[in-house]
Motif scaffolding. Structure first.
Motif, PDB file in Angstrom:
ATOM      1  N   GLY A 186       0.924  -1.286   0.019  1.00 13.36           N
ATOM      2  CA  GLY A 186       0.024   0.045   0.249  1.00 13.36           C
ATOM      3  C   GLY A 186       0.949   1.239  -0.176  1.00 13.36           C
ATOM      4  N   VAL A 187       0.372   2.241  -0.546  1.00 14.72           N
ATOM      5  CA  VAL A 187       1.243   3.492  -0.931  1.00 14.72           C
ATOM      6  C   VAL A 187       0.080   4.631  -0.391  1.00 14.72           C
ATOM      7  CG1 VAL A 187       2.465   5.199  -2.157  1.00 14.72           C
ATOM      8  CG2 VAL A 187       2.873   2.814  -2.122  1.00 14.72           C
ATOM      9  N   ILE A 188       0.423   5.650   0.313  1.00 18.11           N
ATOM     10  CA  ILE A 188      -0.400   6.685   0.859  1.00 18.11           C
ATOM     11  C   ILE A 188       0.072   7.974   0.264  1.00 18.11           C
ATOM     12  CG2 ILE A 188      -1.623   7.871   2.740  1.00 18.11           C
ATOM     13  CD1 ILE A 188      -0.944   5.368   4.526  1.00 18.11           C
ATOM     14  N   GLY A 189      -0.604   8.505  -0.556  1.00 21.54           N
ATOM     15  CA  GLY A 189      -0.079   9.737  -1.227  1.00 21.54           C
ATOM     16  C   GLY A 189       0.236   9.295  -2.783  1.00 21.54           C
ATOM     17  N   ALA A 190      -0.183  10.059  -3.646  1.00 21.04           N
ATOM     18  CA  ALA A 190       0.044   9.693  -5.044  1.00 21.04           C
ATOM     19  C   ALA A 190       0.912  11.153  -5.537  1.00 21.04           C
ATOM     20  CB  ALA A 190      -1.265   9.582  -5.959  1.00 21.04           C
ATOM     21  N   THR A 212       4.537  13.341  -5.898  1.00 19.97           N
ATOM     22  CA  THR A 212       5.923  13.371  -6.748  1.00 19.97           C
ATOM     23  C   THR A 212       6.499  11.604  -6.150  1.00 19.97           C
ATOM     24  OG1 THR A 212       6.191  15.500  -6.280  1.00 19.97           O
ATOM     25  CG2 THR A 212       8.157  14.066  -6.903  1.00 19.97           C
ATOM     26  N   MET A 213       6.549  11.566  -4.847  1.00 15.44           N
ATOM     27  CA  MET A 213       7.058  10.498  -4.296  1.00 15.44           C
ATOM     28  C   MET A 213       6.298   9.082  -4.251  1.00 15.44           C
ATOM     29  SD  MET A 213      10.194  11.382  -3.962  1.00 15.44           S
ATOM     30  CE  MET A 213      11.002  10.083  -3.185  1.00 15.44           C
ATOM     31  N   GLY A 214       5.022   9.107  -4.012  1.00  9.51           N
ATOM     32  CA  GLY A 214       3.987   8.113  -3.795  1.00  9.51           C
ATOM     33  C   GLY A 214       4.012   7.573  -5.215  1.00  9.51           C
ATOM     34  N   GLY A 215       3.890   8.101  -6.267  1.00  8.37           N
ATOM     35  CA  GLY A 215       3.712   7.601  -7.715  1.00  8.37           C
ATOM     36  C   GLY A 215       5.200   6.882  -7.830  1.00  8.37           C
ATOM     37  N   GLY A 216       6.145   7.750  -7.609  1.00  8.68           N
ATOM     38  CA  GLY A 216       7.520   6.790  -8.148  1.00  8.68           C
ATOM     39  C   GLY A 216       7.627   5.519  -7.263  1.00  8.68           C
ATOM     40  N   GLU A 253       3.982   5.181   3.633  1.00  9.09           N
ATOM     41  CA  GLU A 253       3.456   6.593   3.659  1.00  9.09           C
ATOM     42  C   GLU A 253       4.308   7.706   3.059  1.00  9.09           C
ATOM     43  OE1 GLU A 253       4.026  10.141   4.931  1.00  9.09           O
ATOM     44  OE2 GLU A 253       4.777   8.951   6.336  1.00  9.09           O
ATOM     45  N   ALA A 254       3.537   8.571   1.965  1.00  6.15           N
ATOM     46  CA  ALA A 254       4.360   9.486   1.302  1.00  6.15           C
ATOM     47  C   ALA A 254       3.660  10.651   1.115  1.00  6.15           C
ATOM     48  CB  ALA A 254       4.872   8.895   0.096  1.00  6.15           C
ATOM     49  N   VAL A 255       3.143  11.248   2.258  1.00  3.71           N
ATOM     50  CA  VAL A 255       2.155  12.450   2.407  1.00  3.71           C
ATOM     51  C   VAL A 255       3.058  13.738   2.484  1.00  3.71           C
ATOM     52  CG1 VAL A 255       0.127  11.108   2.842  1.00  3.71           C
ATOM     53  CG2 VAL A 255       1.137  12.110   4.505  1.00  3.71           C
ATOM     54  N   PHE A 256       2.405  14.803   2.817  1.00  7.22           N
ATOM     55  CA  PHE A 256       3.278  15.830   3.122  1.00  7.22           C
ATOM     56  C   PHE A 256       4.267  15.667   4.364  1.00  7.22           C
ATOM     57  CE2 PHE A 256      -1.055  17.914   1.559  1.00  7.22           C
ATOM     58  CZ  PHE A 256      -0.826  17.826   0.373  1.00  7.22           C
ATOM     59  N   GLU A 257       5.224  16.664   3.986  1.00 10.70           N
ATOM     60  CA  GLU A 257       6.313  16.453   5.171  1.00 10.70           C
ATOM     61  C   GLU A 257       5.804  17.288   6.444  1.00 10.70           C
ATOM     62  OE1 GLU A 257       8.739  14.566   5.406  1.00 10.70           O
ATOM     63  OE2 GLU A 257      10.503  15.400   6.168  1.00 10.70           O
ATOM     64  N   ASN A 258       4.919  16.511   7.221  1.00 10.49           N
ATOM     65  CA  ASN A 258       4.332  17.506   8.513  1.00 10.49           C
ATOM     66  C   ASN A 258       4.188  16.281   9.115  1.00 10.49           C
ATOM     67  OD1 ASN A 258       1.840  18.071   9.957  1.00 10.49           O
ATOM     68  ND2 ASN A 258       1.832  19.720   8.567  1.00 10.49           N
ATOM     69  N   MET A 259       4.617  16.422  10.602  1.00  9.40           N
ATOM     70  CA  MET A 259       4.437  15.385  11.611  1.00  9.40           C
ATOM     71  C   MET A 259       3.167  15.261  12.340  1.00  9.40           C
ATOM     72  SD  MET A 259       6.081  13.200  13.372  1.00  9.40           S
ATOM     73  CE  MET A 259       7.809  13.322  13.983  1.00  9.40           C
ATOM     74  N   MET A 315      11.276   4.299   5.069  1.00  5.75           N
ATOM     75  CA  MET A 315      11.772   3.701   3.878  1.00  5.75           C
ATOM     76  C   MET A 315      11.841   4.981   2.926  1.00  5.75           C
ATOM     77  SD  MET A 315       9.797   0.210   3.392  1.00  5.75           S
ATOM     78  CE  MET A 315      10.449  -0.179   1.543  1.00  5.75           C
ATOM     79  N   HIS A 316      13.167   5.675   3.062  1.00  3.29           N
ATOM     80  CA  HIS A 316      13.421   6.805   2.309  1.00  3.29           C
ATOM     81  C   HIS A 316      13.952   6.718   1.046  1.00  3.29           C
ATOM     82  CE1 HIS A 316      15.488  11.048   2.418  1.00  3.29           C
ATOM     83  NE2 HIS A 316      14.473  11.065   1.739  1.00  3.29           N
ATOM     84  N   PHE A 317      12.909   6.856   0.161  1.00  3.50           N
ATOM     85  CA  PHE A 317      13.567   6.864  -1.245  1.00  3.50           C
ATOM     86  C   PHE A 317      13.777   8.198  -1.883  1.00  3.50           C
ATOM     87  CE2 PHE A 317      11.623   2.800  -2.725  1.00  3.50           C
ATOM     88  CZ  PHE A 317      10.713   2.423  -1.751  1.00  3.50           C
ATOM     89  N   PHE A 318      14.541   8.187  -2.952  1.00  3.56           N
ATOM     90  CA  PHE A 318      15.184   9.638  -3.591  1.00  3.56           C
ATOM     91  C   PHE A 318      14.246   9.904  -4.976  1.00  3.56           C
ATOM     92  CE2 PHE A 318      18.414  10.836  -0.678  1.00  3.56           C
ATOM     93  CZ  PHE A 318      18.280   9.719   0.291  1.00  3.56           C
ATOM     94  N   SER A 319      14.463  11.068  -5.251  1.00  3.27           N
ATOM     95  CA  SER A 319      13.332  11.299  -6.464  1.00  3.27           C
ATOM     96  C   SER A 319      14.429  11.564  -7.594  1.00  3.27           C
ATOM     97  CB  SER A 319      13.004  13.052  -5.989  1.00  3.27           C
ATOM     98  OG  SER A 319      12.231  13.410  -7.224  1.00  3.27           O
ATOM     99  N   PRO A 320      14.008  11.131  -8.711  1.00 10.75           N
ATOM    100  CA  PRO A 320      12.783  10.628  -9.038  1.00 10.75           C
ATOM    101  C   PRO A 320      12.816   8.891  -8.266  1.00 10.75           C
ATOM    102  CG  PRO A 320      13.960  10.861 -10.970  1.00 10.75           C
ATOM    103  CD  PRO A 320      14.855  11.393 -10.034  1.00 10.75           C
ATOM    104  N   ALA A 321      12.001   8.538  -7.598  1.00 10.42           N
ATOM    105  CA  ALA A 321      11.909   7.489  -6.744  1.00 10.42           C
ATOM    106  C   ALA A 321      11.945   6.199  -7.754  1.00 10.42           C
ATOM    107  CB  ALA A 321      10.718   7.342  -5.978  1.00 10.42           C
TER     108      ALA A 321
END
Ligand code: NAD
Length: 686
Positions: A299-303, A305-309, A380-386, A431-437
């Motif tokens: 499952g991926v949350i957030g579609a 830049t990162m969620g898609g990749g 989870e790949a939503v906005f960078e907000n705690m 799980m920190h991916f790098f852009s373009p993921a």
């Protein structure tokens, strides 16, 4: 069948002897393997009944290369060069029978044989260039004699493998054998050679010609790709020698250039990275036999830049993915970008249209977190907000099945704090991916205080399946990569305040070998990340640029102006803003040397790397090097920032930081570990 030594047997079948090498896992050309070949040749030479020799390997592959653990150690047994000359010089036909991968020294061995047959699934290549080397056992001299100069240039400078069909078409193989009958085919082939009384076909005796200008044209066409690397040019020079000198002169040139590369810093750096990639997979504190958890559905949350990749990685590897967004528009946009990316790849011929449909067919778009209930891994790949991340993890806790792994793609935030918002912190990691993921190879795996060993084991295995290099980092602001990057950015910003221009800094950093400088990178990422018009104070350069809608490449202007092709040119407006900025802060601008730019940008990063090591946020210096190679495009020929530090010399780095301390005591204080290693006269990598 007679045992020659621990790694080889010799069987005489009528008038043909079959030398079978058996040195698992890949029959690498270790000293015992080389000795076995010499012994096999001697036995075949001594036995008058033997008229030909077949060289074949047991196990999963033909000789897959030199034994790189021998590099840099005192030579033992017969040298590879002696082995090649002995094979070629045997007065009886030698047939190489190839399956699996004939690579590097393995292919060179086959080239020294008089004939080569292979099964259709075999692959052949000379990957030495990837370790900053060249094929040093005659490969550069023999290959062009069989396949011609253009193909030889391509093979030695790319290091890429070619399939048996292509190799046969190019003349590298004499015949293809049935897939499951290599040995018998090779024996028949050898007998045919004898029956037809074919003269010995020594590759060294074949002519080689080159079209005028072919070498310079090749250099020019690949200048960008080879930029900064010595090995491609040295490989080209060897092929050039093959085409213009006699065989022995060519061999001598190959040997001299090989030794120069072998003893140079670049190959050491590239070999360091080869081992670093393997070392990164060893995680301290994982109990032996830790079993990974099964992962069938992601499952991926957030579609965005990162969620898609991120999703594309899993789809391409055949995992069904459910992707969740907050609204239909964002979901539609996100999945649309994924499809477009796949279609573009298909247009370039790198995947088929069927693969596009198959991958997209594995994707389930959704607007409900409830749909993630049966996933084995949720990223989870939503906005960078705690606050948002904590809310999502708390919800997931109530939805997703027990034992599932819950991961965050956060760039900076505290993974332990995120984990604490669930009842199952042992199942949480970063799980920190790098852009373009879907492109960058790095996956920083953030190990929380409570992350379970089998979670790490699972994520590491999964990283391999999706073609990533996993490096484990501890919980700290920005983990390994971004934490160091921030220091470089800080220095870059200070440098332009003190007297440099953004394009000066970028020029120095790209000349060093990075794909982009800090300001080019900022323009690419977008200057408005985390910026808003409401809260802008108009004080920083960034505020001023964003207020003028100079948000980076996407608005065609940022620190630079961009044309249609996104080619950057320095902006006069930015120049004025930079000067005004210095004036407003009361800074008297001065001339800043390229050396100072490089030292301040890289040494502060290295210093931060030392702190990261000291705090145990990275397990080893080479892990930091892997992060920078695979996540930020650090030039491989420099081996990563920590290896680079070792080549510069740690005492010099400490002394330089001390010198800069006159400008700012705190920013340049050498890390205790750096000082200690410098004093002990050792490097980060021993
Ligand atoms: P983005 O703004 O492109 O995408 C975020 C997406 O999350 C948006 O589409 C938004 O609609 C969606 N979203 C927000 N709240 C949601 C919710 N409650 N449920 C479902 N979807 C929600 O951002 P991004 O660049 O993809 O970054 C995402 C994360 O990845 C951040 O934590 C960021 O720090 C990290 N990251 C970004 C990069 C990068 O280069 N952009 C690199 C590494 C990590």
């Amino acid at each position: 069948m007679a045992e020659l030594n621990a790694v080889a047997d010799l069987a005489v079948e009528g008038n043909v002897a079959v030398l079978t090498l058996n040195s698992p896992p890949v029959n690498a050309l270790s000293a015992p393997v080389r000795d076995a070949i010499m012994a096999g040749l001697a036995a075949a030479a001594a036995d008058a009944a033997v008229q030909a020799l077949v060289l074949i390997c047991a196990g999963r592959t033909f000789i897959a290369g030199a034994d790189i653990t021998e590099f840099g150690r005192p030579p033992q047994g017969a040298s590879l060069h002696e082995v090649m000359l002995a094979i070629e010089g045997l007065g009886k036909p030698v047939v190489a029978a190839i399956h699996g991968t004939a690579l590097g020294g393995g292919l060179e061995t086959a080239l020294a044989c008089h004939w080569r047959v292979a099964v259709p699934s075999a692959k052949l290549g000379l990957p030495e260039v990837k370790l900053g080397l060249l094929p040093g056992a005659g490969g550069t001299q023999r290959l062009p004699r069989l396949v011609g100069v253009p193909q030889a240039l391509e093979m030695v400078t790319s290091g890429a493998m070619i399939g048996a069909q292509q190799a046969a078409a190019a003349g590298l193989l004499d015949e293809l054998a049935p897939e499951d009958d290599l040995r018998a085919f090779a024996l028949l082939f050898a007998r045919r050679v004898l029956d037809e009384a074919r003269p010995l076909r020594r590759v060294r005796d074949l002519p080689v010609t080159a079209e005028p200008g072919v070498f310079d044209a090749f250099r020019k066409a690949n200048a960008r790709k080879f930029r900064g690397f010595d090995a491609p040019e040295f490989n080209i020079r060897c092929i050039e020698a093959a085409a213009t000198k006699n065989f022995d002169e060519g061999l001598a040139i190959e040997h001299a250039l090989f030794m120069e590369l072998m003893n140079g810093t670049q190959s050491k750096a590239q070999r360091h990275l080869f081992f670093a990639e393997r070392a990164a997979q060893k995680i301290p504190g994982l109990p032996p036999g830790t079993q990974p958890r099964p992962i069938r559905k992601v499952g991926v949350i957030g579609a965005g830049t990162m969620g898609g990749g991120i999703s594309m990685n899993f789809l391409s590897a055949g995992f069904p993915v459910t992707i969740v967004e907050t609204n239909e528009a964002a979901l539609h946009r996100g999945t649309g970008v994924m499809r477009t990316n796949y279609e573009n790849t298909a247009k370039k011929g790198r995947i088929t249209q069927e693969a596009v449909e198959r991958n997209m067919g594995l994707l389930t778009p959704s607007l409900s977190l409830e749909d993630l209930a049966d996933c084995d891994l949720v990223i989870e790949a939503v906005f960078e907000n705690m606050a948002i991340k904590k809310e999502i993890f708390a919800k997931l806790d109530g939805i997703v099945k027990p034992g599932a792994i819950l991961a965050s793609n956060t760039s900076y935030l505290n993974v332990d704090e995120i984990a604490a918002s669930t009842q199952r912190p042992q199942d949480v990691c970063g799980m920190h991916f790098f852009s373009p993921a879907n492109v960058m190879r790095l996956l920083e795996v953030v190990r929380g205080a409570k992350t379970a060993p089998d979670v790490l084991e699972t994520v590491l295995g999964l990283a391999r399946k999706i073609g990533k290099v996993a490096v484990v980092a501890g919980v700290c602001h920005g983990f390994i990569g971004n934490r160091m990057l921030e220091l470089r950015q800080r220095e870059a910003n200070k440098l332009i305040l003190e007297g440099a221009m953004p394009w000066d800094v970028d020029r120095v950093i790209t000349a060093f070998g990075m794909p982009m400088g800090p300001f080019q990178m900022a323009d690419l990422a977008g200057l408005d990340i985390g910026w808003s018009a409401e809260t802008s104070k108009g004080e920083s350069l960034r505020d001023q640029l964003c207020e003028r809608d100079r948000r980076g490449q996407k608005t065609r202007c940022g620190f630079y102006d961009y044309d249609e092709q996104r080619t950057p040119t320095p902006s006069d407006l930015v120049r004025d803003l930079v000067l005004a900025q210095s004036a407003a802060k009361g800074v008297t601008r001065r001339v800043i040397s390229d050396e100072e730019i490089l030292e301040r940008c890289t040494y502060t990063m290295i210093n931060e790397g030392a702190l990261i090591l000291e705090e145990g946020m990275a397990y080893r210096a080479s892990d930091i090097d892997m992060v920078w190679l695979t996540g930020y495009g650090f030039p491989a020929y420099r081996g990563g920032p920590m290896f680079y530090a070792d080549t510069v010399g740690l005492p010099h780095i400490v002394a330089t930081l001390r010198k800069f301390q006159a400008m700012n005591e705190a920013d340049f204080a050498p890390a205790p570990l750096l000082e200690r290693l410098a004093a002990e006269g050792v490097g980060f990598n021993g």
